[in-house]
Design an enzyme around this catalytic site. Structure first.
Site, mmCIF file in Angstrom:
data_model
loop_
_atom_site.group_PDB
_atom_site.id
_atom_site.type_symbol
_atom_site.label_atom_id
_atom_site.label_comp_id
_atom_site.label_asym_id
_atom_site.label_seq_id
_atom_site.Cartn_x
_atom_site.Cartn_y
_atom_site.Cartn_z
ATOM 1 N N ASP A 234 -8.120 -2.259 0.947
ATOM 2 C CA ASP A 234 -7.111 -1.236 1.093
ATOM 3 C C ASP A 234 -6.982 -0.968 2.593
ATOM 4 O OD1 ASP A 234 -6.352 1.664 -0.979
ATOM 5 O OD2 ASP A 234 -5.252 0.722 0.672
HETATM 6 C C1 GLC Z 1 -2.725 2.833 0.812
HETATM 7 C C2 GLC Z 1 -2.919 2.724 -0.652
HETATM 8 C C3 GLC Z 1 -2.577 1.375 -1.217
HETATM 9 C C4 GLC Z 1 -1.411 0.785 -0.445
HETATM 10 C C5 GLC Z 1 -1.874 0.544 0.976
HETATM 11 C C6 GLC Z 1 -0.749 0.021 1.855
HETATM 12 O O1 GLC Z 1 -3.602 3.671 1.432
HETATM 13 O O2 GLC Z 1 -4.174 3.157 -1.180
HETATM 14 O O3 GLC Z 1 -2.254 1.558 -2.604
HETATM 15 O O4 GLC Z 1 -0.976 -0.435 -1.034
HETATM 16 O O5 GLC Z 1 -2.427 1.699 1.575
HETATM 17 O O6 GLC Z 1 0.224 1.000 2.021
#
Ligand code: GLC
Length: 740
Positions: A234
């Site tokens: 993430d």
């Molecule tokens: C975020 C989210 C994830 C997302 C990523 C990119 O913090 O937890 O679901 O795809 O960052 O935006």
């Protein structure tokens, strides 16, 4: 498989790549075109093209957090789940895949498949259900749709990311059996459906960060399930170079640390650094949103950036083996090859014509269809369907805007959106309108970004008079029927503090219900909400976050143009009766959330506790009426073959309608480990004309009869299983028995 088996082409590329080039492939960097959420630069000399990854589960969010590039805004994932229709999920996945390609993207960061454990979770709208069987079916559907368009699907967030409070540090303390039976199945289903990537969660599981979790990532996901794609972090989630690399992480996103991402460009071209803009940190005047960090909702300044140079050093020191780096690269290149991106420069140049399509009539129709099919008629004392000559009063603080979605990385900017007011006017002509109470503000991600812009948006001096409940009451009393729209407001990185509706909406509903001849309440919520006035109104419609088609979709349900076909994918119950009221369980104590309820989440809990939910899992009325005949087992199944249950169903109403036939399994009364009273084993959503009778077949996988045993794995105990067929987990219409 801990190491993937690359094709000859990928193996050859890996041999040709330098160490430096490999390191650039396993850590994201800023997208020079600024459209991707995550970007991997290519290796031009070897004709490896750049790769663009884009959010999210409810539509393509290309172009960043502010006003992103428009795309079809599909309903919330929980609304898709309420359709109980994997075919719709597959069609949505395919549509998002086409829209991603039209935006030059190669990977969609979705579906969100975490189980809905905590009714307050700020991202429940991005997830499917409290039940793993339903969540798995929708997860597989979306993945098949995306991958079928040669776009990489990224089920997320692996695993047990079931709350936003302290999400970047909390440890989900959960036993193996509960992980296996509740939290892992939707990810396994996504892998079996062909997902090319999996995104690990921010949180820890039993004390180890998901990114570093060798057991869950290498032993379960890669070895046991045979996942041969790549595992992506993430955003800014990584903390430990060696832990992540050896734990099985293959790609770090977005690359660099939070501080890097928000650091000032000190180059002379950019005006050079000054006392307000230190070169190696966020602008001095940036207001690091301590609130979001305080709730642990957002990664801190030092997070991220552990691959790249630190990984090069770990390779030099021998802490990470070159084979591991090669496996990371092979997994990523393997997915590029699979979606046709390694077919040479020509393919790369032509990639803009990879069959993309944006905002097509088909996609618009699909967004509306999912919204109507996901709409749940919770209660209807004959106030619906509306008739064309009804004088309608439209009441609610947010009727002028569509409830497209929630806050955070899933937010999509639609090309068009239809508000409830516009939708009702499109359908009914003139309606009277009263807002009643002040607008309920949506929560947006910008408020939570680590260096959020704390300048208050200029409150446009709205000189419109403050709405009043009295005005709403008078408007409602003058009509034949009052339709009151209420909503919650949620975002990623923050949980709801209560299941009550925000603001003065409950008071508004109470006042209107006292005055109106008929009162219909439409709820736009992210998940379960308290409905204290439910006995005082005639009808309640749960429409979730309906996406761009909001007003048109809800109008077609209110007027009966379509049958409300949604069934609850989550239990609605009084806030203090969920099994997570103990703070040890949620939000946790000392950064540990103890999943002591075990398997007993959602309806499993309320059945075990003999509780009375407000509206049970699987519940939802139809405008039609269905009668069930005796169910019979037409295929016994066993080992790896499915069991088929045949259910005679008749629509005894004078109008067409849609029914979701649900099958629950009650295990044998055995002395063995405690098991839920019943568990969803299969379902089928069918549309029947007035008077039509149909034999509905429901397929049950063998695993629907099994429990997970830590010593013996998946185990089907001998004995008599009862198959309960019904309209919901609490409305069983017929049963059949099966020996195992
Ligand atoms: C975020 C989210 C994830 C997302 C990523 C990119 O913090 O937890 O679901 O795809 O960052 O935006």
């Amino acid at each position: 498989m801990t190491t993937t088996e690359p094709t000859d082409e990928v193996a050859t590329l890996c041999e040709k790549l330098t160490r430096e080039e490999k390191l650039r492939l396993v850590q994201g960097s800023p997208d020079p075109e600024g459209t991707a959420t995550g970007y991997i630069p290519g290796v031009e000399r070897l004709e490896i093209p750049p790769v663009r990854l884009v959010d999210g589960p409810m539509g393509v969010r290309a172009g960043g957090f502010e006003e992103g590039l428009p795309a079809t805004a599909f309903p919330a994932s929980i609304a898709l789940a309420a359709t109980f229709d994997p075919n719709l999920a597959r069609r949505q996945g395919a549509a998002m895949g086409r829209e991603a390609k039209a935006r030059g993207q190669d990977v969609v960061l979705g579906p969100g498949v975490n189980l809905i454990r905590v009714p307050h979770c700020g991202r429940n709208f991005e997830y499917f259900s409290e039940d793993p069987t339903l969540a798995s079916a929708l997860s597989a559907g979306v993945v098949e749709g995306l991958q079928g368009e040669d776009v990489v699907a990224t089920p997320k967030h692996y695993v047990a990311n079931n709350q936003e409070t302290d999400r970047v540090t909390v440890s989900a303390e959960v036993d193996e059996r509960t992980l296996r039976e509740l939290y892992l199945p939707a990810f396994r289903a996504a892998v079996e459906a062909g997902a090319g990537s999996v995104m690990t969660a921010y949180n820890r599981i039993n004390g180890t960060y998901a990114n570093d979790h060798r057991y869950l990532v290498r032993e379960v996901l890669k070895d046991e399930w045979g996942f041969d794609g790549y595992v992506v972090s993430d955003w800014f989630a990584t903390k430990d170079t060696v832990g992540a690399a050896n734990g099985g992480l293959d790609l770090e996103m977005p690359g660099g640390s939070v501080a890097d991402a928000f650091s000032f460009d000190a180059s002379d071209e950019a005006g050079g650094k000054d006392e307000d803009h230190p070169a190696d940190g966020p602008p001095a005047d940036a207001d690091f949103d301590l609130e979001s960090v305080a709730t642990g909702g957002m990664p801190g300044p030092d997070q991220g950036g552990v691959f790249g140079e630190p990984l090069a050093e770990a390779l030099e020191s021998g802490d990470v083996s070159p084979d591991r780096l090669d496996d990371m690269v092979a997994r990523i290149l393997g997915q590029l090859e699979r979606i046709g991106l390694l077919e040479g420069v020509e393919a790369t140049i032509e990639r803009d014509d990879r069959g993309g399509a944006l905002d097509t009539p088909e996609h618009r129709d699909l967004a509306e269809r999912i919204a109507t099919r996901g709409t749940v008629l919770l209660k209807n004392d004959d106030a619906l369907p509306l008739s064309d000559d009804d004088r309608v009063a439209l009441v609610g603080p947010n009727v002028d805007a569509a409830t497209v979605g929630g806050g955070g990385s899933s937010a999509v900017t639609p090309f068009r959106e239809v508000s409830p007011l516009e939708g009702l006017r499109n359908r009914a002509g003139e309606v009277s309108v009263a807002r009643g109470v002040p607008e309920i503000e949506s929560l947006s991600f910008e408020d939570l970004l680590p260096f959020g812009d704390d300048s208050d948006a200029d409150q446009d001096a709205d000189d419109a008079p403050e709405p009043t409940v009295e005005d709403a009451v008078a408007t409602a009393a003058a009509a034949d029927v009052a339709v009151v729209f209420v909503r919650d407001a949620t975002t990623e990185a923050r949980d709801r503090e209560s299941l009550r509706l925000p603001g003065e909406q409950d008071a508004l509903v109470d006042a209107v219900a006292d005055a109106a001849e008929r009162t219909v309440v439409v709820v736009n919520s992210s998940g379960p909400v308290e409905l204290p006035w439910r006995e005082d109104v005639d009808t309640i419609v749960e429409a979730w976050y309906p996406g761009q088609a909001d007003g048109d979709a809800v109008a077609s349900v209110l007027y009966g143009d379509v049958d409300p076909a949604g069934r609850l994918p989550v239990t609605f119950a009084p806030e203090d009766e969920y099994p997570i009221t103990d703070e040890r369980r949620y939000p946790g104590v000392d950064d540990e959330a103890h999943y002591e309820e075990g398997l007993f989440v959602g309806y499993r809990h309320f059945d075990d506790a003999d509780g009375e939910p407000t509206y049970p899992f699987g519940h939802g009325h139809s405008y039609a009426e269905f009668e069930y005949g005796g169910a019979e087992i037409t295929t016994k199944g066993g080992d790896d073959t499915e069991t088929t249950l045949r259910v005679p169903l008749e629509n005894v109403a004078d109008r067409a309608g849609r029914e979701v036939v649900q099958v629950y399994v009650r295990p044998p009364d055995a002395d063995g480990p405690e098991r839920p009273v019943r568990e969803l084993a299969g379902f089928a959503s069918v549309e029947l004309e007035a008077g039509e009778t149909r034999a509905v077949d429901v397929e049950l996988e063998e695993r629907a009869f099994a429990r997970y045993d830590e010593a013996d794995g998946w185990t089907v105990d001998p004995g008599e299983y009862v198959l309960e067929v019904g309209r919901s987990s609490r409305d069983i219409r017929s049963t059949a028995t099966l020996e195992r």
